[in-house]
Scaffold this motif. Structure first.
Motif, PDB file in Angstrom:
ATOM      1  N   TYR A  72      25.144   5.494  26.094  1.00 14.92           N
ATOM      2  CA  TYR A  72      24.887   4.080  25.832  1.00 14.92           C
ATOM      3  C   TYR A  72      25.174   3.237  27.075  1.00 14.92           C
ATOM      4  O   TYR A  72      24.462   2.296  27.386  1.00 14.92           O
ATOM      5  CB  TYR A  72      25.761   3.572  24.686  1.00 14.92           C
ATOM      6  N   LYS A  90      15.848  -6.418  20.877  1.00 19.82           N
ATOM      7  CA  LYS A  90      15.809  -5.077  20.324  1.00 19.82           C
ATOM      8  C   LYS A  90      16.831  -4.895  19.206  1.00 19.82           C
ATOM      9  O   LYS A  90      16.534  -4.291  18.181  1.00 19.82           O
ATOM     10  CB  LYS A  90      16.042  -4.039  21.423  1.00 19.82           C
ATOM     11  N   ILE A  91      18.046  -5.388  19.420  1.00 24.50           N
ATOM     12  CA  ILE A  91      19.060  -5.237  18.372  1.00 24.50           C
ATOM     13  C   ILE A  91      19.686  -6.560  17.966  1.00 24.50           C
ATOM     14  O   ILE A  91      20.430  -6.612  16.987  1.00 24.50           O
ATOM     15  CB  ILE A  91      20.181  -4.255  18.798  1.00 24.50           C
ATOM     16  N   ILE A  94      19.928  -7.777  14.303  1.00 27.85           N
ATOM     17  CA  ILE A  94      19.658  -6.614  13.456  1.00 27.85           C
ATOM     18  C   ILE A  94      20.885  -5.713  13.465  1.00 27.85           C
ATOM     19  O   ILE A  94      21.338  -5.281  14.523  1.00 27.85           O
ATOM     20  CB  ILE A  94      18.440  -5.817  13.972  1.00 27.85           C
ATOM     21  N   GLY A  95      21.437  -5.423  12.292  1.00 25.61           N
ATOM     22  CA  GLY A  95      22.552  -4.488  12.216  1.00 25.61           C
ATOM     23  C   GLY A  95      22.056  -3.054  12.335  1.00 25.61           C
ATOM     24  O   GLY A  95      20.989  -2.714  11.827  1.00 25.61           O
ATOM     25  N   ARG A  96      22.809  -2.219  13.011  1.00 23.91           N
ATOM     26  CA  ARG A  96      22.438  -0.817  13.104  1.00 23.91           C
ATOM     27  C   ARG A  96      23.675   0.028  13.367  1.00 23.91           C
ATOM     28  O   ARG A  96      24.739  -0.500  13.734  1.00 23.91           O
ATOM     29  CB  ARG A  96      21.407  -0.587  14.207  1.00 23.91           C
ATOM     30  N   GLU A  97      23.526   1.345  13.169  1.00 24.49           N
ATOM     31  CA  GLU A  97      24.641   2.250  13.405  1.00 24.49           C
ATOM     32  C   GLU A  97      24.605   2.744  14.845  1.00 24.49           C
ATOM     33  O   GLU A  97      23.566   3.180  15.343  1.00 24.49           O
ATOM     34  CB  GLU A  97      24.573   3.443  12.445  1.00 24.49           C
ATOM     35  N   VAL A  98      25.751   2.633  15.511  1.00 24.29           N
ATOM     36  CA  VAL A  98      25.880   3.098  16.892  1.00 24.29           C
ATOM     37  C   VAL A  98      27.150   3.949  16.980  1.00 24.29           C
ATOM     38  O   VAL A  98      27.775   4.254  15.967  1.00 24.29           O
ATOM     39  CB  VAL A  98      25.941   1.921  17.889  1.00 24.29           C
ATOM     40  N   GLU A 111      29.219   0.402  12.845  1.00 26.70           N
ATOM     41  CA  GLU A 111      28.117  -0.464  12.444  1.00 26.70           C
ATOM     42  C   GLU A 111      28.193  -1.708  13.335  1.00 26.70           C
ATOM     43  O   GLU A 111      29.233  -2.358  13.410  1.00 26.70           O
ATOM     44  CB  GLU A 111      28.236  -0.857  10.972  1.00 26.70           C
ATOM     45  N   SER A 113      26.511  -5.430  14.601  1.00 27.24           N
ATOM     46  CA  SER A 113      25.616  -6.575  14.461  1.00 27.24           C
ATOM     47  C   SER A 113      25.818  -7.456  15.686  1.00 27.24           C
ATOM     48  O   SER A 113      26.953  -7.728  16.082  1.00 27.24           O
ATOM     49  CB  SER A 113      25.934  -7.377  13.191  1.00 27.24           C
TER      50      SER A 113
END
Length: 384
Positions: A72, A90-91, A94-98, A111, A113
């Motif tokens: 990353y 891109k993010i 938007i919540g996403r798993e990293v 998680e 955001s």
């Protein structure tokens, strides 16, 4: 906004508004990181200190890459720069798993955001972080318990079928003993057995293989193991499950098999899907056993883009009062067993992205259970 640390170790005492902000940040259960356009950390709250094992005073002013895995980190600065130049998100929002990196090198799921704020000192980016390890551990415990319950249901099914299986296994073992006894008697009487011994031993070996095959199938069915998905043709799985269920069946039953021709493959755990079919066929046999001409129908076909396995009996159907609790655990009316069969079967089907449905029948029509399974995704062709 000047750089702040959640532990109040800035070069200058915070103002009242800054102190209020720091108090809010330090009370938050989630990690909060604020960075500038150069990816330098401006705020690192107490939840982040606990999450990453880094004190705020050590983190503030550093590049946010200190809490990222290497893969990353090498991309992050370029992403921030690209967003500032192009405005393409891109993010953000938007919540996403990293994944995050602890000070001890441990990589763990998060998680994330991300939001942004325009300030007199330039754009700043606010990251809200939640440690997913407790949730992942809870999900894994639940999956392990569910796997254990599925295995327990298979063991229970074999236990209920024990007498029939023992009868089926006894037949080849008895035949094997008789063949060997025939050779011994002939030898004791002085009969020249050279002409017949080969044929008798071949038959004995065949019976031993038959017994071994039955034992192997029992072992595979009850073996405790991790679920594994494989792309399979459904018809051989159904046929094997029917054969397994009919082992040692003493009562007469007609099984009408409708294989449905060429069907697309499904991605399934073969043993778990056979567990469903064994349970449905056993239930159908029991439901039809009280009729003058007991029969069941097992068909496979395509319907609405799914592969469907139907097991229908010619019994009296399911009583209306039994329907509401049909798929509940421990609601069985059988004298033996735990009442897990249909409840577990539906759970397995839904874990495969499908379902287990029922037409209760009645008024001269037997019940029909339908196991619905999605078609396996096609494997992309290789290029080059």
């Amino acid at each position: 906004m000047r750089e702040l640390t959640s532990s109040h170790e800035a070069d200058h005492p915070p103002t009242v508004s800054e102190a209020r902000l720091l108090s809010v940040l330090d009370t938050a259960a989630d990690g909060i990181i604020v960075i500038d356009e150069h990816a330098r950390i401006l705020i690192f709250n107490k939840a982040c200190e606990q999450m990453f094992g880094i004190r705020a005073a050590e983190a503030v002013g550093k590049n946010v890459k200190i809490v990222m895995p290497m893969e990353y980190a090498v991309e992050h600065d370029e992403y921030v720069g690209s967003y500032i130049r192009t405005g393409v998100k891109k993010i953000i929002g938007i919540g996403r798993e990293v994944r995050g990196r602890h000070a001890d090198g441990t990589i763990f799921p998060l998680e994330l955001s991300v939001g942004e704020a325009a300030t007199p000192e330039g754009r700043q980016f606010i990251g809200i972080l939640r440690d997913l390890r407790p949730r992942k551990e809870s999900e894994q415990r639940l999956a392990d318990l569910q796997s254990e319950l599925v295995h327990l249901a298979r063991v229970s099914a074999i236990d209920e079928m024990g007498a029939a299986i023992a009868h089926e296994l006894n037949q080849p073992l008895t035949a094997l003993i008789l063949y060997l006894q025939a050779i011994r008697r002939a030898h004791q009487k002085g009969i020249d057995i050279n002409k017949v011994v080969g044929d008798i031993l071949d038959k004995a070996a065949g019976e031993a293989e038959r017994a071994g095959h039955i034992i192997q199938r029992m072992r595979q069915f009850v073996e405790k193991r991790e679920p594994e998905r494989h792309v399979r043709d459904i018809n051989p799985l159904v046929d094997d499950a029917i054969e397994l269920t009919l082992l040692g069946q003493s009562h007469r039953i007609r099984v009408d098999r409708e294989p449905g021709g060429e069907l697309p493959h499904v991605s399934v755990d073969p043993v778990q899907v056979q567990q469903i079919i064994v349970n449905l066929v056993r239930n159908a046999i029991e439901a039809a056993s009280g009729t003058a001409d007991p029969a069941i129908r097992v068909s496979t076909r395509m319907k609405d883009g799914n592969v469907v396995i139907e097991v229908e009996d010619n019994g009296p159907g399911i009583a209306p009062q039994a329907l509401p609790k049909l798929f509940e655990a421990f609601a069985s009316s059988k004298r033996r067993g735990m009442g897990l069969g249909l409840a577990i079967s539906r759970t397995i089907a839904q874990n495969h992205g499908g379902d287990l449905l029922v037409d209760p029948g009645g008024n001269g029509k037997g019940a029909c259970f339908a196991l619905v399974l999605p078609v396996a995704s096609p494997v992309p062709a290789e290029f080059g």
